[in-house]
Design an enzyme around this catalytic site. Structure first.
Site, PDB file in Angstrom:
ATOM      1  N   GLU A  98       0.812  -1.216   0.000  1.00  0.00           N
ATOM      2  CA  GLU A  98       0.000   0.000   0.000  1.00  0.00           C
ATOM      3  C   GLU A  98       0.847   1.268   0.000  1.00  0.00           C
ATOM      4  OE1 GLU A  98      -3.383   2.103   2.827  1.00  0.00           O
ATOM      5  OE2 GLU A  98      -2.932  -0.021   3.045  1.00  0.00           O
ATOM      6  N   ASP A  99       1.963   1.256   0.724  1.00  0.00           N
ATOM      7  CA  ASP A  99       2.720   2.491   0.948  1.00  0.00           C
ATOM      8  C   ASP A  99       4.011   2.593   0.146  1.00  0.00           C
ATOM      9  OD1 ASP A  99       0.774   3.253   2.720  1.00  0.00           O
ATOM     10  OD2 ASP A  99       1.823   2.509   4.486  1.00  0.00           O
ATOM     11  N   ASP A 161      -3.395  -4.799  13.875  1.00  0.00           N
ATOM     12  CA  ASP A 161      -3.067  -3.519  13.248  1.00  0.00           C
ATOM     13  C   ASP A 161      -3.913  -2.403  13.853  1.00  0.00           C
ATOM     14  OD1 ASP A 161      -2.136  -1.667  11.176  1.00  0.00           O
ATOM     15  OD2 ASP A 161      -4.108  -1.941  10.275  1.00  0.00           O
TER      16      ASP A 161
END
Length: 739
Positions: A98-99, A161
């Site tokens: 995602e990052d 998370d």
């Protein structure tokens, strides 16, 4: 929810996977304790850490710390649950795709497809455009839950998370804190509870409460600390007394104090309008025994030691909760007048209550069988797939899931004594669908504790429910109004949608056939190859096209032209009328503005997304459509009809005793049935108005019925109402005589 990332402008963009060499010695002290893993598994974990740390190089969290601290903290939480290597590695890598520029394929190449699949299940859908933020959130959640239904480790990573992000939420601005805390309270805390992760559930609720209501949280926290000091001596005396009494009968048990978490106290104060001083069950006790038999023995000792409060005993061992939780709950009159809550459970039950399925995730490990908790969780997870299949969109799916995450439950019995758990508020229709979709689709009533009851009846603990079915019954749209569970509502809507499509397709066949015959073509001569050419040209297959015609989205004449592929289509042929039998389903409806019945001259109005609506020729509602041939179609009543039709009759009669009974007798004698009747009284008048909704076969049947009613001496006027609204708005003036 990934942690916010701040990437310094100096950090170079990453175009290839980072190196995966040996872990620097300086990093070793940061890793969690992994004594339960094999040496070779530890090496893979360290390699995943090095890979993630390199991928997130230069990225900072909102609080200014290196980003790698977040995935490492998530892995530490999962390691405390003794999760397997694949889960721990996926936790370290869960934000990489995602990052950063690293792809799913890169993860699979380095660590295998299993780990990559877990990472993918947690990854958001940020690269897809959504109409709104709410839709994006719902779609992300839908994707995660569907991945979870295949492998529960996905949600365990997501919960870990969310747990770490909630612990470090203070770095966010207030609006984000409020939004994330509310989402946690609505979705993630209930999921933790549903999966039996009690400790995590309480932590998430408390953290959400802290950010949603900071002032209340501080006040309650201070009050709890003061109460803890004030009651410490009393609580220890009670604990020691219980411990001694159990030992005297030879029971080996551990007795500990238990404290309600802050969110639970706040919820009770809100629900029952109590002050903190009025909440007596803040502190309780937990008795942990060696086995199930010892639990019941310990309960007997407790009830002999202090008097039990009637109605405050719950046996969650014999009837466990939906998430597999088992314990005996009892409330006793304490030695100082205050009630004492006590939970009694075995060591295995306690382990399950604290860790849920975290230590026994949903796939079989080393050839072991699924535990009771796993089976319960597996049943719920598989139910997500059914709800997803029958939901119109992600937002509806999310709303259905929120209902099924409702923490309270009722426990009911089937006729054979099987226990079924349903959310509190569930009705008989929910029970029917919980048994089986087919049972739900064909149920017409239920017996609750032996008595007939409607499908809308709310269920209570201990009810014995038997579903009565009929193959001719199909779901009604009204069922969705009193269905409570997501599964029932989704299945009802799905069944209605299928029925609508079938009715619309059948009507589409008739309308297209009429259009083809207008061009001199027998509909049966249209070949599969013609439909294939049409599909390639338009992108719609035969079923979709016929359904669209039936719903008024497409015109039959246009489709007919495309199927025949004529350059110039002759219009010399006049299409014959479409025959209306009355059994076409909801794709053909009678206009409520004129209520046509067989024998009335009729016309068909094609209305987009509503199909074909039948009106009388003189209906004022369609006068402006008559000039547009694309808006209407020639229709006639078929010679053989498959149903009866409702018609409204207003009768003006003398206001005398027994007149209603005599009129009703006439209606029954003419072979008609009364659907509804109401009376409009005119104060000071010798007459009253009776408005009947009756069932007739056709116009001739209606005429016979009205002649028979007019023959009664009490009846002074009778006429048919075309519009149902007239029954309440128009008031006829009675006359003494009328032929």
């Amino acid at each position: 929810m990934a942690s916010p990332v701040v990437t310094p402008s100096s950090a170079p963009p990453r175009s290839k996977p980072p190196p995966t060499g040996p872990l620097p010695a300086s990093h070793l002290g940061a890793l969690p304790v992994l004594d339960y893993l094999k040496p070779e598994e530890k090496q893979v974990f360290e390699r995943a850490y090095a890979y993630s740390a390199a991928a997130h190089t230069g990225q900072l969290r909102a609080d200014g710390t290196n980003y790698i601290t977040h995935p490492l903290a998530v892995a530490e939480i999962l390691a405390s649950w003794h999760m397997d290597l694949q889960t721990l590695a996926a936790a370290l890598l869960h934000d990489v795709v995602e990052d950063t520029d690293i792809s799913h394929a890169d993860i699979a190449a380095q660590f295998g497809e299993s780990i990559a699949a877990l990472v993918d299940g947690v990854t958001k859908l940020d690269r897809i455009h959504f109409e709104s933020k709410a839709e994006a959130q719902a779609e992300n959640f839908r994707k995660m839950l569907l991945a979870m239904s295949r492998d529960v480790r996905v949600i365990l990573i997501k919960l870990a998370d969310r747990s770490h992000n909630m612990r470090t939420l203070g770095a966010m601005d207030e609006s984000k804190r409020q939004r994330i805390a509310q989402e946690t309270l609505d979705i993630y805390a209930p999921i933790a509870n549903r999966l039996g992760l009690n400790r995590l559930y309480q932590e998430l609720e408390d953290l959400a409460f802290r950010h949603l209501h900071p002032t209340r949280y501080r006040v309650l926290e201070k009050a709890i600390q003061e109460a803890r000091i004030d009651r410490a001596t009393v609580l220890e005396k009670i604990r020691a007394h219980i411990q001694k009494s159990l030992a005297e009968v030879g029971l080996t048990a551990e007795v500990t104090q238990r404290e309600k978490h802050l969110a639970s106290i706040h919820r009770k104060m809100q629900a029952k309008h109590l002050t903190f001083a009025e909440v007596y069950d803040i502190y309780g006790f937990r008795v942990i025994t060696e086995n199930q038999l010892a639990c019941y023995t310990a309960l007997g000792v407790l009830h002999g030691l202090y008097k039990p409060i009637p109605g405050k005993f719950k046996d969650y061992i014999a009837i466990g909760k939906a998430n597999g939780y088992q314990s005996l709950h009892t409330t006793l009159f304490g030695p100082f007048g205050a009630p004492i809550e006590v939970q009694v459970r075995s060591r295995d039950m306690h382990h399950l209550a604290e860790s849920g399925v975290a230590s026994h995730w949903m796939y079989k490990s080393a050839g072991g069988d699924l535990s009771a908790a796993q089976k319960q969780a597996h049943k719920w997870l598989q139910g997500l797939l059914d709800i997803q299949a029958d939901s119109r969109d992600s937002t509806e799916f999310l709303e259905h899931i929120k209902v099924d995450l409702f923490p309270d439950a009722v426990y009911v019995f089937t006729p054979k004594g099987k226990i079924m758990s349903l959310p509190r508020g569930a009705t008989a229709i929910d029970f029917a669908y919980a048994v089986h979709t087919t049972i739900g689709n064909h149920c017409h009533s239920v017996r609750i504790n032996g008595d007939l009851a409607p499908l809308s009846t709310s269920l209570c603990n201990g009810d014995r429910v038997e579903v009565l079915t009929d193959d001719h019954i199909t779901p009604s749209p009204t069922w969705a109004h009193f269905a409570f569970t997501g599964k029932a509502r989704a299945q009802i809507r799905s069944a209605i949608k299928r029925a609508n499509q079938q009715d619309s397709e059948a009507l589409g066949v008739l309308l297209l056939g009429q259009a083809l015959r207008a061009f001199g073509t027998n509909p049966e001569t249209i070949s599969p190859s013609q439909w294939q050419k049409y599909s390639r040209a338009t992108g719609h297959n035969r079923t979709e096209t016929l359904t669209d015609i039936g719903l008024g989205k497409q015109l039959g004449v246009v489709v007919a032209r495309q199927l025949l592929v004529h350059d110039e289509v002759s219009s010399a042929h006049t299409p014959g009328p479409l025959l209306i039998r009355g059994s076409e389903g909801i794709a053909v409806r009678m206009g409520r503005c004129c209520s046509p019945i067989p024998g009335d001259p009729i016309i068909g109005q094609i209305k987009k997304n509503q199909g074909l609506i039948i009106h009388t020729h003189d209906c004022s509602q369609i006068s402006h459509y008559r000039e547009d041939p694309d808006k209407w179609i020639n229709v006639e009543w078929a010679s053989e009809l498959d149903r009866v039709f409702r018609v409204i009759i207003r009768v003006v009669a003398l206001n005398q005793r027994g007149v209603l009974a005599r009129i009703a007798s006439i209606i029954a004698g003419e072979g008609s049935n009364i659907d509804d009747v109401h009376m409009i009284e005119d104060s000071g008048s010798a007459h009253t108005q009776l408005v009947f909704t009756v069932e007739v076969q056709n116009r001739a049947h209606l005429s016979r019925l009205m002649r028979a009613m007019r023959a009664l001496p009490e009846v002074s006027r009778i006429h048919r109402l075309k519009n149902s609204s007239e029954a309440h708005t128009h008031r006829s003036q009675p006359s003494s005589k009328e032929p």
